[in-house]
Design a protein around this motif. Structure first.
Motif, PDB file in Angstrom:
ATOM      1  N   ARG A  51      95.170  51.059  12.150  1.00  0.00           N
ATOM      2  CA  ARG A  51      93.919  49.471  12.136  1.00  0.00           C
ATOM      3  C   ARG A  51      92.921  50.863  12.221  1.00  0.00           C
ATOM      4  O   ARG A  51      91.625  50.469  11.947  1.00  0.00           O
ATOM      5  CB  ARG A  51      94.501  49.377  14.119  1.00  0.00           C
ATOM      6  N   TYR A  52      92.460  51.883  12.668  1.00  0.00           N
ATOM      7  CA  TYR A  52      91.902  52.625  12.864  1.00  0.00           C
ATOM      8  C   TYR A  52      91.214  52.661  10.960  1.00  0.00           C
ATOM      9  O   TYR A  52      90.760  53.063  11.041  1.00  0.00           O
ATOM     10  CB  TYR A  52      91.725  53.910  13.616  1.00  0.00           C
ATOM     11  N   TYR A  53      92.521  53.493  10.157  1.00  0.00           N
ATOM     12  CA  TYR A  53      91.966  54.355   8.368  1.00  0.00           C
ATOM     13  C   TYR A  53      91.892  52.477   7.838  1.00  0.00           C
ATOM     14  O   TYR A  53      91.154  53.262   6.867  1.00  0.00           O
ATOM     15  CB  TYR A  53      93.530  54.431   8.416  1.00  0.00           C
ATOM     16  N   GLN A  54      92.588  51.472   8.455  1.00  0.00           N
ATOM     17  CA  GLN A  54      92.026  50.146   7.975  1.00  0.00           C
ATOM     18  C   GLN A  54      90.292  50.276   7.814  1.00  0.00           C
ATOM     19  O   GLN A  54      89.292  49.567   7.015  1.00  0.00           O
ATOM     20  CB  GLN A  54      92.879  48.722   8.413  1.00  0.00           C
ATOM     21  N   HIS A  55      89.998  50.138   9.337  1.00  0.00           N
ATOM     22  CA  HIS A  55      87.994  49.620   9.378  1.00  0.00           C
ATOM     23  C   HIS A  55      87.561  50.764   9.116  1.00  0.00           C
ATOM     24  O   HIS A  55      86.782  50.673   8.137  1.00  0.00           O
ATOM     25  CB  HIS A  55      88.374  49.629  10.972  1.00  0.00           C
ATOM     26  N   LEU A  56      88.022  51.582   9.236  1.00  0.00           N
ATOM     27  CA  LEU A  56      87.121  52.200   8.130  1.00  0.00           C
ATOM     28  C   LEU A  56      87.363  52.704   6.879  1.00  0.00           C
ATOM     29  O   LEU A  56      85.870  53.415   6.486  1.00  0.00           O
ATOM     30  CB  LEU A  56      87.392  54.268   8.743  1.00  0.00           C
ATOM     31  N   ASN A  57      88.531  52.477   6.110  1.00  0.00           N
ATOM     32  CA  ASN A  57      87.581  51.981   4.732  1.00  0.00           C
ATOM     33  C   ASN A  57      86.874  51.138   4.447  1.00  0.00           C
ATOM     34  O   ASN A  57      86.266  51.312   3.539  1.00  0.00           O
ATOM     35  CB  ASN A  57      89.501  51.984   4.315  1.00  0.00           C
ATOM     36  N   GLN A  58      87.591  49.744   5.380  1.00  0.00           N
ATOM     37  CA  GLN A  58      86.465  48.930   5.409  1.00  0.00           C
ATOM     38  C   GLN A  58      84.615  49.301   5.590  1.00  0.00           C
ATOM     39  O   GLN A  58      83.902  48.826   4.967  1.00  0.00           O
ATOM     40  CB  GLN A  58      85.912  47.566   5.505  1.00  0.00           C
ATOM     41  N   LEU A  59      84.644  50.413   6.695  1.00  0.00           N
ATOM     42  CA  LEU A  59      83.162  50.587   7.402  1.00  0.00           C
ATOM     43  C   LEU A  59      82.617  51.637   6.202  1.00  0.00           C
ATOM     44  O   LEU A  59      81.491  51.139   5.774  1.00  0.00           O
ATOM     45  CB  LEU A  59      83.618  51.295   8.491  1.00  0.00           C
ATOM     46  N   ILE A  60      82.891  52.017   5.421  1.00  0.00           N
ATOM     47  CA  ILE A  60      82.946  53.500   4.675  1.00  0.00           C
ATOM     48  C   ILE A  60      81.765  52.806   3.512  1.00  0.00           C
ATOM     49  O   ILE A  60      81.445  52.866   2.423  1.00  0.00           O
ATOM     50  CB  ILE A  60      83.665  54.828   4.268  1.00  0.00           C
ATOM     51  N   ASP A  61      82.365  51.266   3.282  1.00  0.00           N
ATOM     52  CA  ASP A  61      82.033  50.283   1.972  1.00  0.00           C
ATOM     53  C   ASP A  61      80.602  49.621   2.507  1.00  0.00           C
ATOM     54  O   ASP A  61      79.625  49.449   1.339  1.00  0.00           O
ATOM     55  CB  ASP A  61      82.824  49.082   1.914  1.00  0.00           C
ATOM     56  N   THR A  62      80.245  49.961   3.600  1.00  0.00           N
ATOM     57  CA  THR A  62      78.849  49.440   4.142  1.00  0.00           C
ATOM     58  C   THR A  62      77.409  50.648   3.743  1.00  0.00           C
ATOM     59  O   THR A  62      77.938  51.664   4.079  1.00  0.00           O
ATOM     60  CB  THR A  62      79.179  48.905   5.515  1.00  0.00           C
ATOM     61  N   GLN A  63      76.513  49.694   3.286  1.00  0.00           N
ATOM     62  CA  GLN A  63      75.224  50.409   3.841  1.00  0.00           C
ATOM     63  C   GLN A  63      75.014  51.104   4.640  1.00  0.00           C
ATOM     64  O   GLN A  63      74.510  52.025   4.929  1.00  0.00           O
ATOM     65  CB  GLN A  63      74.272  49.300   3.419  1.00  0.00           C
TER      66      GLN A  63
END
Length: 94
Positions: A51-63
């Motif tokens: 879950r952490y890596y899924q969230h991090l993966n989405q997070l790094i696409d944000t400005q």
């Protein structure tokens, strides 16, 4: 001119939730933890590593993430692209 862009960066970073900022900060310094990364993730965020890596993966696409930790986000995006390219190459030549 630099002062204006710094103010905009700070304003964007302010939109980042405290938890998301903490995740980025942790990802940038997890190697200093006295426990294994997966254990530190569970203790600090109450998340499984998946879950952490899924969230991090989405997070790094944000400005907002880019404004908060630009070098980390760029490095993580680059690493993700390299992994995706390697997977594609394996599929083509596998």
């Amino acid at each position: 001119m630099g002062d204006m862009s710094e103010a905009i960066d700070r304003a964007s970073a302010a939109q980042l939730s405290e938890r998301d900022a903490a995740i980025l900060d942790f990802e940038d310094s997890w190697f200093t933890a006295a426990v294994p990364k997966e254990q530190a993730i569970m203790e600090r965020f109450s998340l499984s590593a998946t879950r952490y890596y899924q969230h991090l993966n989405q997070l790094i696409d944000t400005q907002e993430a880019l404004a908060h930790r630009p070098l980390l986000v760029k490095r993580l995006r680059r690493m993700r692209s390299q992994r995706q390219a390697a997977r594609s190459a394996r599929r083509l030549h596998g």
